[in-house]
Write an enzyme that holds these catalytic residues in place. Structure first.
Site, PDB file in Angstrom:
ATOM      1  CB  THR A 181       8.670  88.611 -40.185  1.00  0.00           C
ATOM      2  OG1 THR A 181       9.952  88.690 -39.781  1.00  0.00           O
ATOM      3  CG2 THR A 181       7.720  89.163 -38.916  1.00  0.00           C
ATOM      4  CG  ASP A 182      12.412  84.893 -39.498  1.00  0.00           C
ATOM      5  OD1 ASP A 182      12.452  86.118 -39.395  1.00  0.00           O
ATOM      6  OD2 ASP A 182      13.660  84.403 -39.970  1.00  0.00           O
ATOM      7  CD  GLU A 183      12.993  90.641 -37.794  1.00  0.00           C
ATOM      8  OE1 GLU A 183      12.656  91.179 -36.959  1.00  0.00           O
ATOM      9  OE2 GLU A 183      13.371  90.687 -38.808  1.00  0.00           O
ATOM     10  CE  LYS A 234       4.556  91.475 -40.616  1.00  0.00           C
ATOM     11  NZ  LYS A 234       3.840  91.929 -41.965  1.00  0.00           N
ATOM     12  CE1 TYR A 246       8.379  94.300 -39.332  1.00  0.00           C
ATOM     13  CE2 TYR A 246      10.071  92.668 -38.576  1.00  0.00           C
ATOM     14  CZ  TYR A 246       8.857  93.264 -39.529  1.00  0.00           C
ATOM     15  OH  TYR A 246       8.725  92.335 -40.686  1.00  0.00           O
TER      16      TYR A 246
HETATM   17  P1  NAD Z   1       9.021  97.817 -47.081  1.00  0.00           P
HETATM   18  O1  NAD Z   1       9.078  98.621 -45.940  1.00  0.00           O
HETATM   19  O2  NAD Z   1      10.018  97.651 -48.330  1.00  0.00           O
HETATM   20  O3  NAD Z   1       7.610  98.123 -48.032  1.00  0.00           O
HETATM   21  C1  NAD Z   1       6.284  98.392 -47.331  1.00  0.00           C
HETATM   22  C2  NAD Z   1       5.358  98.988 -47.969  1.00  0.00           C
HETATM   23  O4  NAD Z   1       4.329  99.149 -47.345  1.00  0.00           O
HETATM   24  C3  NAD Z   1       5.740 100.288 -48.769  1.00  0.00           C
HETATM   25  O5  NAD Z   1       5.409 100.252 -50.168  1.00  0.00           O
HETATM   26  C4  NAD Z   1       5.028 101.302 -47.851  1.00  0.00           C
HETATM   27  O6  NAD Z   1       4.747 102.637 -48.410  1.00  0.00           O
HETATM   28  C5  NAD Z   1       3.737 100.529 -47.639  1.00  0.00           C
HETATM   29  N1  NAD Z   1       2.912 100.901 -46.566  1.00  0.00           N
HETATM   30  C6  NAD Z   1       3.575 101.174 -45.322  1.00  0.00           C
HETATM   31  N2  NAD Z   1       2.466 101.540 -44.351  1.00  0.00           N
HETATM   32  C7  NAD Z   1       1.372 101.575 -45.184  1.00  0.00           C
HETATM   33  C8  NAD Z   1       0.123 101.736 -44.909  1.00  0.00           C
HETATM   34  N3  NAD Z   1      -0.433 102.304 -43.688  1.00  0.00           N
HETATM   35  N4  NAD Z   1      -0.875 101.944 -45.839  1.00  0.00           N
HETATM   36  C9  NAD Z   1      -0.654 101.383 -47.032  1.00  0.00           C
HETATM   37  N5  NAD Z   1       0.781 101.229 -47.267  1.00  0.00           N
HETATM   38  C10 NAD Z   1       1.626 101.152 -46.453  1.00  0.00           C
HETATM   39  O7  NAD Z   1       8.763  96.177 -46.517  1.00  0.00           O
HETATM   40  P2  NAD Z   1       9.178  95.013 -47.379  1.00  0.00           P
HETATM   41  O8  NAD Z   1      10.481  94.605 -46.777  1.00  0.00           O
HETATM   42  O9  NAD Z   1       8.939  94.832 -48.684  1.00  0.00           O
HETATM   43  O10 NAD Z   1       8.294  93.798 -46.496  1.00  0.00           O
HETATM   44  C11 NAD Z   1       6.924  93.499 -47.004  1.00  0.00           C
HETATM   45  C12 NAD Z   1       6.079  92.574 -45.916  1.00  0.00           C
HETATM   46  O11 NAD Z   1       6.934  91.649 -45.728  1.00  0.00           O
HETATM   47  C13 NAD Z   1       6.052  93.446 -44.452  1.00  0.00           C
HETATM   48  O12 NAD Z   1       4.978  92.730 -44.222  1.00  0.00           O
HETATM   49  C14 NAD Z   1       7.021  92.552 -43.852  1.00  0.00           C
HETATM   50  O13 NAD Z   1       6.716  92.578 -42.241  1.00  0.00           O
HETATM   51  C15 NAD Z   1       7.286  91.155 -44.312  1.00  0.00           C
HETATM   52  N6  NAD Z   1       8.644  90.546 -44.630  1.00  0.00           N
HETATM   53  C16 NAD Z   1       9.712  91.177 -44.840  1.00  0.00           C
HETATM   54  C17 NAD Z   1      10.897  90.479 -44.641  1.00  0.00           C
HETATM   55  C18 NAD Z   1      12.021  91.157 -45.175  1.00  0.00           C
HETATM   56  O14 NAD Z   1      13.243  90.526 -45.152  1.00  0.00           O
HETATM   57  N7  NAD Z   1      12.170  92.268 -45.935  1.00  0.00           N
HETATM   58  C19 NAD Z   1      10.938  89.222 -44.308  1.00  0.00           C
HETATM   59  C20 NAD Z   1       9.663  88.463 -44.010  1.00  0.00           C
HETATM   60  C21 NAD Z   1       8.485  89.101 -43.973  1.00  0.00           C
HETATM   61  P1  TYD Z   2      18.112  94.312 -40.985  1.00  0.00           P
HETATM   62  O1  TYD Z   2      18.477  94.353 -42.374  1.00  0.00           O
HETATM   63  O2  TYD Z   2      17.633  95.497 -40.343  1.00  0.00           O
HETATM   64  O3  TYD Z   2      17.217  93.177 -40.828  1.00  0.00           O
HETATM   65  P2  TYD Z   2      16.565  92.556 -39.332  1.00  0.00           P
HETATM   66  O4  TYD Z   2      16.851  93.349 -38.391  1.00  0.00           O
HETATM   67  O5  TYD Z   2      14.803  92.365 -39.861  1.00  0.00           O
HETATM   68  O6  TYD Z   2      17.114  91.272 -39.294  1.00  0.00           O
HETATM   69  O7  TYD Z   2      19.427  93.703 -40.213  1.00  0.00           O
HETATM   70  C1  TYD Z   2      19.968  92.301 -40.580  1.00  0.00           C
HETATM   71  C2  TYD Z   2      21.243  92.244 -39.454  1.00  0.00           C
HETATM   72  O8  TYD Z   2      22.141  93.003 -39.685  1.00  0.00           O
HETATM   73  C3  TYD Z   2      20.856  92.484 -37.961  1.00  0.00           C
HETATM   74  O9  TYD Z   2      21.355  91.411 -37.129  1.00  0.00           O
HETATM   75  C4  TYD Z   2      21.092  93.815 -37.609  1.00  0.00           C
HETATM   76  C5  TYD Z   2      22.322  94.045 -38.395  1.00  0.00           C
HETATM   77  N1  TYD Z   2      22.677  95.368 -38.964  1.00  0.00           N
HETATM   78  C6  TYD Z   2      23.960  95.734 -38.742  1.00  0.00           C
HETATM   79  O10 TYD Z   2      24.794  95.191 -38.071  1.00  0.00           O
HETATM   80  N2  TYD Z   2      24.248  97.095 -39.227  1.00  0.00           N
HETATM   81  C7  TYD Z   2      23.249  97.882 -39.687  1.00  0.00           C
HETATM   82  O11 TYD Z   2      23.500  99.061 -40.183  1.00  0.00           O
HETATM   83  C8  TYD Z   2      21.767  97.240 -40.190  1.00  0.00           C
HETATM   84  C9  TYD Z   2      21.018  97.914 -40.810  1.00  0.00           C
HETATM   85  C10 TYD Z   2      21.623  96.156 -39.542  1.00  0.00           C
END
Ligand code: NAD
Ligand code: TYD
Length: 366
Positions: free
Chosen positions: A147-149, A176, A172
């Site tokens: 992630t970019d975070e 990561k 988080y």
């Molecule tokens: P998500 O929370 O929707 O899915 C995570 C999945 O991992 C779930 O299916 C969960 O059951 C599984 N999981 C959790 N712990 C586990 C374990 N110990 N063993 C096996 N499986 C396990 O997450 P997402 O949003 O789909 O993100 C997927 C990946 O992409 C993550 O690594 C996240 O850091 C990265 N990512 C997400 C975003 C975003 O905006 N959602 C952006 C950049 C990177």
């Molecule tokens: P989120 O979807 O949790 O992603 P991330 O924290 O990984 O960027 O949140 C996106 C943005 O929205 C973040 O600045 C937090 C804000 N946010 C709210 O204002 N209200 C909410 O209920 C949630 C879940 C997030």
């Protein structure tokens, strides 16, 4: 054995061109990656290893679960014995690692789960690949999705590049960041053939409604308050999930070993503007009077340590691999709103049960 769904022999009755382990494939982004690979690469056996935490849902994959090149295994990436068995059974030549605890707010209340899965789990998976491949790295690839975070928070200007120093500020992002360091350490120390990417905020179908966009759509639908943290001025760079999958495909096949690629949508928006856009789109779609949903906006206490702004410079990926986002923000948001409103049953099923307790704890009984 930790195996469910198909018999243990599934996928083993024929030769495959490739055998790919995808972790976290029942989650939001993972389910899109699994669907893409199963359909696009019928000569690749795709094994999806997922612990099915609250965020993992096999409903996300109903349309591909019976494909001959797909196997689901329920299990934890921290389970060394299971990983060794899977590497032995399937002789993977590729890994795409998405399994993680992924929600910042949950990491604030329960950081240890993030350390267990994101740090320890990733290290366990790296170790399993190293043991199984045992130096025979030709044709092998371990792709870590991040992630970019990890880069921390930007001010009003500037972008994260691959050279930006790590400065994670939530449990988080710290977990990561730590996992990214281990992936690079296995490359430098053991020569493990890794590639990494760090992506901005994704949105689209099948995202769990703890994240901003699906949470707001769900709440508008039920005329519940729309919780905006602080003043709603934090900025995220939004990317449609299908564009992330396209980048993952390009990087998995053509990314340089040991290299990191930033992925972003050139689509920076303030949270309050995201929420207002959703209000307009959902009101329109549900035939409600204009402005009704905006009346639900409720400013709530800010997230602890809330990062102000994320924005990605994706020029390495664009220049080296020719990737560009295909979906405009406007089209992606409209598609996403349509999907959630058309898939009410999915939304209701993932928000029943444990979601209610989470919601109450996070937002109070609003
Ligand atoms: P998500 O929370 O929707 O899915 C995570 C999945 O991992 C779930 O299916 C969960 O059951 C599984 N999981 C959790 N712990 C586990 C374990 N110990 N063993 C096996 N499986 C396990 O997450 P997402 O949003 O789909 O993100 C997927 C990946 O992409 C993550 O690594 C996240 O850091 C990265 N990512 C997400 C975003 C975003 O905006 N959602 C952006 C950049 C990177
Ligand atoms: P989120 O979807 O949790 O992603 P991330 O924290 O990984 O960027 O949140 C996106 C943005 O929205 C973040 O600045 C937090 C804000 N946010 C709210 O204002 N209200 C909410 O209920 C949630 C879940 C997030």
């Amino acid at each position: 054995m930790g195996m469910t769904e198909k018999p243990a022999s599934a996928g083993l009755s024929r030769e495959w061109a490739h055998r790919l382990l995808i972790t976290g494939g029942a989650g939001f982004i993972g389910s899109h990656v699994v669907r893409h690979w199963v359909r696009r690469y019928p000569e690749t056996l795709v094994v999806n290893l997922d612990a099915l935490t609250y965020a993992g849902n096999l409903e996300n994959l109903r349309d591909v679960e019976n494909e001959p090149n797909y196997v689901f295994v329920k299990g934890d990436i921290g389970d060394a014995a299971l990983l060794a068995r899977l590497f032995e059974r399937y002789a993977f030549d590729g890994v795409i690692h998405l399994a993680a605890e992924s929600h910042v707010d949950r990491s604030i209340t329960d950081p240890m789960a993030f350390i267990r899965t994101n740090v320890m789990g990733t290290a366990q998976l790296l170790h399993a690949a190293k043991q199984a491949w045992n130096g025979a790295y030709a044709g092998k690839r371990f792709y870590h999705i991040s992630t970019d975070e990890v880069y921390g928070s930007l001010g009003e200007t500037g972008y994260f590049t691959e050279q930006t120093p790590y400065s994670p500020r939530s449990p988080y992002s710290a977990a990561k960041a730590s996992s990214d360091h281990f992936v690079r350490a296995f490359f430098h120390t053991y020569g493990l053939p890794v590639v990494l990417s760090n992506c901005s905020n994704n949105y689209g179908p099948y995202q769990f409604p703890e994240k901003l966009i699906p949470l707001v759509i769900h709440n508008i639908r039920h005329r519940k308050p729309l919780p905006v943290y602080g003043k709603g001025l934090n900025v995220r760079d939004w990317l449609f999930v299908g564009d992330h999958v396209a980048a993952i495909d390009a990087i998995f096949h053509h990314g340089r070993l040991g290299e990191t690629y930033n992925i972003g949508g050139h689509s920076e928006r303030r949270n309050i503007d995201i929420v207002k856009t959703l209000c307009r789109l959902v009101d329109e779609r549900l035939g409600r009077p204009a402005g009704e949903a905006e009346g639900l906006i409720t400013f709530v206490q800010d997230r602890a340590g809330h990062d102000l702004r994320y924005a990605i410079d994706a020029s390495r990926l664009e220049n080296e691999l020719g990737w560009k986002p295909a979906m405009t923000f406007e089209a992606g948001m409209a598609l996403t709103v349509d999907w959630y409103l058309d898939n009410g049953a999915w939304l209701e099923s993932v928000t029943s049960g444990a979601y209610q307790q989470y919601y109450e704890k996070q937002y109070g009984n609003r």
